[in-house]
Scaffold this motif. Structure first.
Motif, PDB file in Angstrom:
ATOM      1  N   THR A 216       0.820  -1.223   0.000  1.00 40.19           N
ATOM      2  CA  THR A 216       0.000   0.000   0.000  1.00 40.19           C
ATOM      3  C   THR A 216       0.848   1.266   0.000  1.00 40.19           C
ATOM      4  O   THR A 216       0.590   2.203  -0.755  1.00 40.19           O
ATOM      5  CB  THR A 216      -0.925   0.009   1.234  1.00 40.19           C
ATOM      6  N   LEU A 217       1.890   1.280   0.867  1.00 46.09           N
ATOM      7  CA  LEU A 217       2.692   2.495   1.005  1.00 46.09           C
ATOM      8  C   LEU A 217       3.613   2.705  -0.191  1.00 46.09           C
ATOM      9  O   LEU A 217       4.300   3.720  -0.282  1.00 46.09           O
ATOM     10  CB  LEU A 217       3.493   2.441   2.305  1.00 46.09           C
ATOM     11  N   TYR A 218       3.637   1.744  -1.118  1.00 48.01           N
ATOM     12  CA  TYR A 218       4.465   1.860  -2.323  1.00 48.01           C
ATOM     13  C   TYR A 218       3.630   2.072  -3.580  1.00 48.01           C
ATOM     14  O   TYR A 218       4.173   2.122  -4.672  1.00 48.01           O
ATOM     15  CB  TYR A 218       5.314   0.596  -2.501  1.00 48.01           C
TER      16      TYR A 218
ATOM     17  N   LEU B 167      -3.709  -0.518   5.961  1.00 49.48           N
ATOM     18  CA  LEU B 167      -2.523  -1.296   5.627  1.00 49.48           C
ATOM     19  C   LEU B 167      -2.721  -2.754   6.026  1.00 49.48           C
ATOM     20  O   LEU B 167      -3.536  -3.074   6.870  1.00 49.48           O
ATOM     21  CB  LEU B 167      -1.305  -0.727   6.357  1.00 49.48           C
ATOM     22  N   GLU B 168      -1.954  -3.639   5.400  1.00 48.86           N
ATOM     23  CA  GLU B 168      -2.011  -5.046   5.771  1.00 48.86           C
ATOM     24  C   GLU B 168      -0.626  -5.523   6.213  1.00 48.86           C
ATOM     25  O   GLU B 168       0.339  -4.773   6.183  1.00 48.86           O
ATOM     26  CB  GLU B 168      -2.540  -5.863   4.596  1.00 48.86           C
ATOM     27  N   ASP B 169      -0.559  -6.800   6.585  1.00 50.79           N
ATOM     28  CA  ASP B 169       0.670  -7.341   7.172  1.00 50.79           C
ATOM     29  C   ASP B 169       1.867  -7.323   6.228  1.00 50.79           C
ATOM     30  O   ASP B 169       1.725  -7.596   5.047  1.00 50.79           O
ATOM     31  CB  ASP B 169       0.443  -8.799   7.573  1.00 50.79           C
ATOM     32  N   THR B 170       3.017  -7.000   6.789  1.00 53.47           N
ATOM     33  CA  THR B 170       4.291  -7.280   6.126  1.00 53.47           C
ATOM     34  C   THR B 170       5.082  -8.167   7.071  1.00 53.47           C
ATOM     35  O   THR B 170       5.402  -7.761   8.183  1.00 53.47           O
ATOM     36  CB  THR B 170       5.082  -5.987   5.858  1.00 53.47           C
ATOM     37  N   ARG B 171       5.320  -9.401   6.674  1.00 59.57           N
ATOM     38  CA  ARG B 171       6.091 -10.331   7.519  1.00 59.57           C
ATOM     39  C   ARG B 171       7.046 -11.104   6.641  1.00 59.57           C
ATOM     40  O   ARG B 171       6.627 -11.722   5.671  1.00 59.57           O
ATOM     41  CB  ARG B 171       5.163 -11.361   8.176  1.00 59.57           C
TER      42      ARG B 171
ATOM     43  N   ASP C 279      13.663  -2.348  -0.630  1.00 56.43           N
ATOM     44  CA  ASP C 279      13.923  -1.759   0.689  1.00 56.43           C
ATOM     45  C   ASP C 279      14.117  -2.822   1.762  1.00 56.43           C
ATOM     46  O   ASP C 279      14.578  -2.526   2.859  1.00 56.43           O
ATOM     47  CB  ASP C 279      12.764  -0.840   1.097  1.00 56.43           C
TER      48      ASP C 279
ATOM     49  N   THR D  19      -2.965   1.265  11.728  1.00 62.16           N
ATOM     50  CA  THR D  19      -2.007   1.698  10.706  1.00 62.16           C
ATOM     51  C   THR D  19      -0.620   1.850  11.323  1.00 62.16           C
ATOM     52  O   THR D  19       0.391   1.458  10.732  1.00 62.16           O
ATOM     53  CB  THR D  19      -2.467   3.027  10.077  1.00 62.16           C
TER      54      THR D  19
ATOM     55  N   GLN E 132       0.946  -1.528  11.723  1.00 61.58           N
ATOM     56  CA  GLN E 132       1.403  -2.085  10.449  1.00 61.58           C
ATOM     57  C   GLN E 132       2.676  -1.398   9.974  1.00 61.58           C
ATOM     58  O   GLN E 132       3.561  -2.043   9.418  1.00 61.58           O
ATOM     59  CB  GLN E 132       0.314  -1.950   9.382  1.00 61.58           C
TER      60      GLN E 132
ATOM     61  N   GLN F 209       5.508  -2.732  11.977  1.00 54.95           N
ATOM     62  CA  GLN F 209       5.827  -4.089  11.533  1.00 54.95           C
ATOM     63  C   GLN F 209       6.581  -4.047  10.198  1.00 54.95           C
ATOM     64  O   GLN F 209       7.549  -4.771   9.997  1.00 54.95           O
ATOM     65  CB  GLN F 209       4.523  -4.868  11.397  1.00 54.95           C
ATOM     66  N   ALA F 210       6.133  -3.166   9.311  1.00 52.41           N
ATOM     67  CA  ALA F 210       6.750  -3.097   7.988  1.00 52.41           C
ATOM     68  C   ALA F 210       8.192  -2.594   8.081  1.00 52.41           C
ATOM     69  O   ALA F 210       9.046  -2.987   7.296  1.00 52.41           O
ATOM     70  CB  ALA F 210       5.933  -2.204   7.063  1.00 52.41           C
TER      71      ALA F 210
ATOM     72  N   ARG G  47      14.489  -3.378   9.402  1.00 53.67           N
ATOM     73  CA  ARG G  47      15.065  -3.181   8.085  1.00 53.67           C
ATOM     74  C   ARG G  47      16.074  -2.050   8.070  1.00 53.67           C
ATOM     75  O   ARG G  47      16.049  -1.166   8.917  1.00 53.67           O
ATOM     76  CB  ARG G  47      13.990  -2.989   7.017  1.00 53.67           C
TER      77      ARG G  47
ATOM     78  N   VAL H 133      16.734   0.134   5.491  1.00 51.82           N
ATOM     79  CA  VAL H 133      16.229   1.365   4.884  1.00 51.82           C
ATOM     80  C   VAL H 133      14.883   1.684   5.520  1.00 51.82           C
ATOM     81  O   VAL H 133      13.867   1.132   5.136  1.00 51.82           O
ATOM     82  CB  VAL H 133      16.064   1.188   3.359  1.00 51.82           C
TER      83      VAL H 133
ATOM     84  N   LEU I 268       9.903   5.017   3.408  1.00 54.53           N
ATOM     85  CA  LEU I 268       8.837   4.592   2.507  1.00 54.53           C
ATOM     86  C   LEU I 268       8.571   5.709   1.510  1.00 54.53           C
ATOM     87  O   LEU I 268       8.703   6.874   1.845  1.00 54.53           O
ATOM     88  CB  LEU I 268       7.560   4.303   3.316  1.00 54.53           C
ATOM     89  N   PRO I 269       8.198   5.368   0.273  1.00 52.66           N
ATOM     90  CA  PRO I 269       8.058   6.403  -0.757  1.00 52.66           C
ATOM     91  C   PRO I 269       6.694   7.099  -0.757  1.00 52.66           C
ATOM     92  O   PRO I 269       6.425   7.917  -1.626  1.00 52.66           O
ATOM     93  CB  PRO I 269       8.227   5.601  -2.050  1.00 52.66           C
ATOM     94  N   THR I 270       5.870   6.797   0.246  1.00 55.84           N
ATOM     95  CA  THR I 270       4.439   7.124   0.197  1.00 55.84           C
ATOM     96  C   THR I 270       4.127   8.595  -0.066  1.00 55.84           C
ATOM     97  O   THR I 270       3.205   8.926  -0.803  1.00 55.84           O
ATOM     98  CB  THR I 270       3.792   6.694   1.526  1.00 55.84           C
TER      99      THR I 270
ATOM    100  N   TYR J 100       0.223   9.777   6.823  1.00 60.72           N
ATOM    101  CA  TYR J 100      -0.209   8.931   5.701  1.00 60.72           C
ATOM    102  C   TYR J 100      -1.721   9.053   5.488  1.00 60.72           C
ATOM    103  O   TYR J 100      -2.182   9.271   4.364  1.00 60.72           O
ATOM    104  CB  TYR J 100       0.168   7.472   5.959  1.00 60.72           C
TER     105      TYR J 100
END
Lengths: 189, 306
Positions: free
Chosen positions: A79-81, A93-97, A130, B22, B25, B28-29, B33, B35, B38-40, B298
């Motif tokens: 979603t954020l991309y 948003l949904e899960d990223t795992r 990323d 949100t 999430q 979690q995202a 990591r 980087v 996010l490009p949002t 966002y």
């Protein structure tokens, strides 16, 4: 006067029935085993929410059943991309795992239900960049309906379906919708 | 979601839950990591308009906007045309002309963000106005409670200290009750606002009676800069009656947590041993603040402009 105007519209037979979906998943699982060959432990199946996520889990379960090798599974929310947030508005948003071992140096297979414009896949590729540096990225989809807007193609396709732009391909999966089927609705074929 | 976030009343239960989900999430995202970007919000401009001193809130908003790839302009009243006498409206129109999609504003006057929202096209986020509201602080507090206790519904929250001057307390009372928590305000009568009996809260003057039944203790800062009248006899007396020390912390239920919006006056409203204890969520609150503000930016700026 015509008779047909009084009859209810005949039910549209599904493009894929539950049995078809199961067969297609099995076939793609076999193809993945063949392609990945000795590198199955390197394989990571990454589903694109919503319906790519359960598809990735099913593929992993079938690959393990056929080959005896467990396969890592993940999901990546795109979603954020997305490049259409401004057109279509924000969404939840949904899960990223990802597996704890990450995706660096591994063979990542993105899994989605329908391949259409290719924009979701582009967003997923951006997200993956990323998240790490896979050895290679491939794409598996349940249905390829054409009408690409980007130079993207699938490596594993469950079913190729010629469609018109006005038609809709609806994928239902038991994990989310209670049953497995793929419907082609609306528009002129 | 509405276009602006001016006060917690702009959020109904569904909106507030959407912000918290949100946030989860996004955390979690980004977890683990390299980087953390996010490009949002690429190509969007966020202006941090700070007429009042702030360290953590301004940095937190700046980091949140940058992690979403927005362009960030920091504006503080010191060293700007405001010190030459420019009005809020003219400052706002100037920023508007430069094309700000979002304006994060802190001002010493209650209601300044509301006025601003009438003058500009972009979304306005209240980052604290006078003694009125500080909605993103309440959101990050609610998020922190949910993260630690797993729920908000029925959670018993004691908000302790200078409720009268606290925008953090006002926003928390509104948001936490919207989300189903039970709020008790604990303060000397001189530090409770007029009309507090109409708020959806219980009021107590006795901290020791409240603590054994609290799942969350939220300590408010004694705001020395606003203590222009004798609200209490002495700092020592305030600390003895309303300060949270180790002895008081010991009577809390086993999984209760201690919160503070910062900056802390160690030894005044909160003892060092409490602030540094495992019950304390003070550092977690700061980290969660960035994620919550990313979620807010966002949801307000990510979609289509009007």
């Amino acid at each position: 006067m015509t008779m047909s105007s009084e009859l209810p519209a005949p039910p549209v037979p599904p493009l894929l029935s539950a049995e078809d979906v199961a067969r297609v998943v099995d076939r793609v699982a076999h193809q993945l085993i063949e392609k990945a060959a000795s590198h199955l432990a390197d394989l990571v199946l990454v589903g694109i929410p919503t319906r790519g996520a359960p598809l990735a889990r099913r593929l992993a379960a079938r690959i393990e059943a056929f080959s005896g090798t467990p396969v890592d599974v993940g999901t990546v929310d795109i979603t954020l991309y997305r490049d259409d947030l401004r057109l279509r508005g924000v969404r939840a948003l949904e899960d990223t795992r990802l597996p704890d071992s990450g995706i660096d140096g591994r063979l990542v297979v993105l899994v989605d239900d329908v391949l259409f414009s290719g924009r979701s896949v582009r967003a997923a590729l951006d997200a993956l960049r990323d998240l790490g540096r896979p050895r290679a990225v491939q794409l598996a989809v349940l249905v390829d309906r054409g009408h690409r807007e980007l130079p993207i193609r699938a490596d594993y396709v469950g079913k190729n379906v010629p469609t018109s732009r006005t038609q809709k391909v609806e994928v239902h999966l038991a994990e989310i919708d209670g049953l497995d089927e793929v419907l082609l609705t609306g528009g002129e074929a | 979601m509405r276009k602006h976030l001016l006060e917690v009343a702009d959020l109904d239960r569904a909106d507030a839950t959407l912000v918290l989900d949100t946030t989860a999430q996004i955390e979690q995202a980004l977890a683990g990591r390299e980087v953390k970007k996010l490009p949002t919000l690429r190509g969007r401009t966020v202006v941090n308009l700070f007429f009042e001193d702030s360290t953590r809130t301004r940095i937190s908003f700046e980091l949140a906007a940058k992690r979403l790839s927005a362009d960030v302009i920091n504006f503080s009243a010191k060293g700007s045309s405001v010190s030459k006498g420019e009005s809020l409206k003219d400052t706002a129109l100037t920023l508007e002309a430069m094309g700000a999609d979002g304006i994060v504003v802190r001002h010493s006057a209650s209601g300044a963000p509301h006025r601003l929202a009438q003058w500009v096209q972009g979304s306005v986020v209240n980052a604290g106005d006078g003694t009125h509201e500080h909605p993103t602080q309440a959101l990050l507090d609610a998020y922190t409670i949910r993260q630690r206790l797993g729920r908000l519904d029925g959670v018993r929250v004691a908000v302790v200290g200078d409720v009268l001057h606290s925008r953090v307390a006002r926003s928390n009372v509104g948001l936490l009750t919207t989300l189903g928590a039970e709020v008790t305000l604990v303060a000397p009568p001189t530090l409770l606002p007029v009309g507090v009996e109409t708020w959806p809260v219980t009021v107590s003057y006795d901290l020791d009676a409240v603590l054994p039944k609290a799942d969350v203790v939220m300590m408010l800062r004694v705001q020395a800069e606003r203590m222009n009248a004798s609200f209490f006899p002495s700092a020592r007396e305030y600390s003895r009656r309303y300060g949270l020390d180790g002895r008081r912390m010991a009577v809390l239920p086993d999984d209760a947590i201690v919160m503070h919006p910062g900056p802390m006056n160690r030894g005044m409203e909160i003892a060092a041993e409490v602030a540094d204890s495992p019950r304390s969520t003070i550092v977690a609150q700061v980290g969660n603040g960035v994620s919550v503000r990313m979620a807010v930016l966002y949801l307000l700026l990510g979609g289509a402009p009007e």
